[in-house]
Design a protein around this motif. Sequence first.
Motif, mmCIF file in Angstrom:
data_model
loop_
_atom_site.group_PDB
_atom_site.id
_atom_site.type_symbol
_atom_site.label_atom_id
_atom_site.label_comp_id
_atom_site.label_asym_id
_atom_site.label_seq_id
_atom_site.Cartn_x
_atom_site.Cartn_y
_atom_site.Cartn_z
ATOM 1 N N GLY A 102 -2.380 4.728 -8.850
ATOM 2 C CA GLY A 102 -1.182 5.159 -9.549
ATOM 3 C C GLY A 102 0.025 4.250 -9.372
ATOM 4 N N LYS A 103 -0.199 3.027 -8.943
ATOM 5 C CA LYS A 103 0.920 2.111 -8.719
ATOM 6 C C LYS A 103 1.401 1.517 -10.043
ATOM 7 N N ARG A 104 2.711 1.313 -10.146
ATOM 8 C CA ARG A 104 3.316 0.724 -11.335
ATOM 9 C C ARG A 104 4.099 -0.508 -10.932
ATOM 10 N N LEU A 105 4.039 -1.528 -11.781
ATOM 11 C CA LEU A 105 4.708 -2.800 -11.507
ATOM 12 C C LEU A 105 5.718 -3.100 -12.603
ATOM 13 N N VAL A 106 6.925 -3.481 -12.202
ATOM 14 C CA VAL A 106 7.963 -3.922 -13.131
ATOM 15 C C VAL A 106 8.292 -5.373 -12.790
ATOM 16 N N ILE A 107 8.103 -6.287 -13.753
ATOM 17 C CA ILE A 107 8.398 -7.705 -13.569
ATOM 18 C C ILE A 107 9.685 -8.027 -14.317
ATOM 19 N N LEU A 108 10.703 -8.459 -13.602
ATOM 20 C CA LEU A 108 11.993 -8.798 -14.199
ATOM 21 C C LEU A 108 12.219 -10.295 -14.003
ATOM 22 N N SER A 109 12.266 -11.032 -15.117
ATOM 23 C CA SER A 109 12.279 -12.486 -15.042
ATOM 24 C C SER A 109 13.526 -13.075 -15.688
ATOM 25 N N SER A 110 13.659 -14.396 -15.592
ATOM 26 C CA SER A 110 14.735 -15.125 -16.261
ATOM 27 C C SER A 110 14.266 -16.549 -16.507
ATOM 28 N N ARG A 111 14.833 -17.166 -17.555
ATOM 29 C CA ARG A 111 14.475 -18.540 -17.890
ATOM 30 C C ARG A 111 15.726 -19.310 -18.317
ATOM 31 N N LEU A 160 0.823 -1.210 0.000
ATOM 32 C CA LEU A 160 0.000 0.000 0.000
ATOM 33 C C LEU A 160 0.857 1.259 0.000
ATOM 34 N N GLN A 161 2.021 1.194 0.629
ATOM 35 C CA GLN A 161 2.912 2.356 0.657
ATOM 36 C C GLN A 161 3.560 2.623 -0.694
ATOM 37 N N ALA A 162 3.709 1.578 -1.508
ATOM 38 C CA ALA A 162 4.553 1.651 -2.696
ATOM 39 C C ALA A 162 3.886 2.382 -3.850
ATOM 40 N N ASP A 163 4.652 3.241 -4.503
ATOM 41 C CA ASP A 163 4.255 3.838 -5.780
ATOM 42 C C ASP A 163 4.733 2.970 -6.940
ATOM 43 N N LEU A 164 5.887 2.318 -6.726
ATOM 44 C CA LEU A 164 6.527 1.522 -7.763
ATOM 45 C C LEU A 164 6.940 0.189 -7.147
ATOM 46 N N ILE A 165 6.545 -0.913 -7.795
ATOM 47 C CA ILE A 165 6.893 -2.253 -7.334
ATOM 48 C C ILE A 165 7.817 -2.871 -8.364
ATOM 49 N N VAL A 166 9.014 -3.277 -7.942
ATOM 50 C CA VAL A 166 9.992 -3.915 -8.827
ATOM 51 C C VAL A 166 10.197 -5.335 -8.326
ATOM 52 N N ALA A 167 9.730 -6.313 -9.101
ATOM 53 C CA ALA A 167 9.724 -7.700 -8.654
ATOM 54 C C ALA A 167 10.596 -8.573 -9.545
ATOM 55 N N GLY A 168 11.559 -9.247 -8.956
ATOM 56 C CA GLY A 168 12.369 -10.220 -9.659
ATOM 57 C C GLY A 168 11.726 -11.590 -9.523
ATOM 58 N N VAL A 169 11.209 -12.111 -10.629
ATOM 59 C CA VAL A 169 10.429 -13.356 -10.587
ATOM 60 C C VAL A 169 10.975 -14.331 -11.637
ATOM 61 N N PRO A 170 11.894 -15.218 -11.260
ATOM 62 C CA PRO A 170 12.403 -16.186 -12.229
ATOM 63 C C PRO A 170 11.358 -17.241 -12.564
ATOM 64 N N MET A 171 11.568 -17.912 -13.679
ATOM 65 C CA MET A 171 10.691 -19.012 -14.064
ATOM 66 C C MET A 171 11.201 -20.312 -13.440
ATOM 67 N N GLU A 219 17.063 -14.869 -20.994
ATOM 68 C CA GLU A 219 16.867 -16.254 -21.405
ATOM 69 C C GLU A 219 18.229 -16.924 -21.660
ATOM 70 N N TYR A 220 18.195 -18.213 -21.997
ATOM 71 C CA TYR A 220 19.385 -19.006 -22.348
ATOM 72 C C TYR A 220 20.284 -19.319 -21.153
ATOM 73 N N ASP A 221 19.784 -19.240 -19.926
ATOM 74 C CA ASP A 221 20.665 -19.472 -18.775
ATOM 75 C C ASP A 221 21.303 -20.862 -18.820
ATOM 76 N N GLU A 222 20.546 -21.876 -19.214
ATOM 77 C CA GLU A 222 21.080 -23.235 -19.198
ATOM 78 C C GLU A 222 22.105 -23.476 -20.306
#
Length: 232
Positions: free
Chosen positions: A145-154, A92-103, A193-196
Motif C-alpha cells: 500500500g505504499k505510494r510514491l510522489v516524485i517532485l522534480s525540476s529542470r 519499510l515504515q513509510a506509507d507515503l514517500i515524497v521525493a524531491g528529485v531534480p534533473m 521547468e524553465y529554471d535557467e
Amino acid sequence: MTTLLHIDASARPGGSDTTPHGSHTRRLTARFVRQWTALHPETKVIYRDVGQEPPPPVTGQWIHAAFTSEQVREPWMHEELRISDTLIDELLQADLIVAGVPMYNFGPPAQFKAYIDNIVRVGRTFGFDRNRDGEPYWPLLANAGKRLVILSSRGDYGYQPGGRMADRNHVEASVRTAFAYIGVTDVHGTSIEYDEFADRRLADSIRQAETTVDGLVSLLESGFPLPASQAD
C-alpha cells in the motif's frame, strides 16, 4: 497513524521560495509535507536529506555483504550494510514517500542514485532465487500500500511525454523503475521547468507545479482517513 518519508536530493540548500538560489524541489516537497501534516497532524514524518548527506556509493564489499546470508555475515559485513539497513528501515515504515528529485544532466542526482542503490537490496526489498520457476526476482514490498510522489525540476523545458526533450528525461522513468522493482507502483508527481530562463515562464511553471502539488495532497489524503477529532 500514517508515516510519511520525506526525501530531498537537491544539492542546493533551502527552498527557492525562502532561500536565494534555493531548490525548486525542496520548495515542492516542503509544500506537500506542510499541507499533508495540516490535514493529518498525527502523521509521523521521517526526513532524509540525501542531497546534503548522501549515502555512500555501493562498493565491492557492500555487494559481498548484501549477497551473504545474514546468518553467516561477519561483523564487518553488518557495518558495511548499516546505512543501507537504516534507509530500508525508514522506507519499510513509510506509507507515503515524497521525493524531491531534480534533473542533473538528464537523470537524477548522484546522491539520489546512491540512495536507490542502497534501498534496492536482495533479501530486504526484493527476493532472488535462481531455482525459482519463472522469474527469479520478485518485489518484497508489493501489496504494502505504499505510494510514491516524485517532485522534480529542470533547467530547460519540454521534458514531459511528447515534449521536445522527452527522450532525454531519465528522471521519473528511472525512479519509477527502481521503486516498481521492489513493489512500489502507485506513483504520482509533477515538475518545475524553465529554471535557467528565470522569466515569466519559470514563474508560471512554479505556479502550475504548486497547484498540482495541492491537488495531489487532496487526491492522496482521501485514502488516509482523518483522525476522529477532525472527522467530526
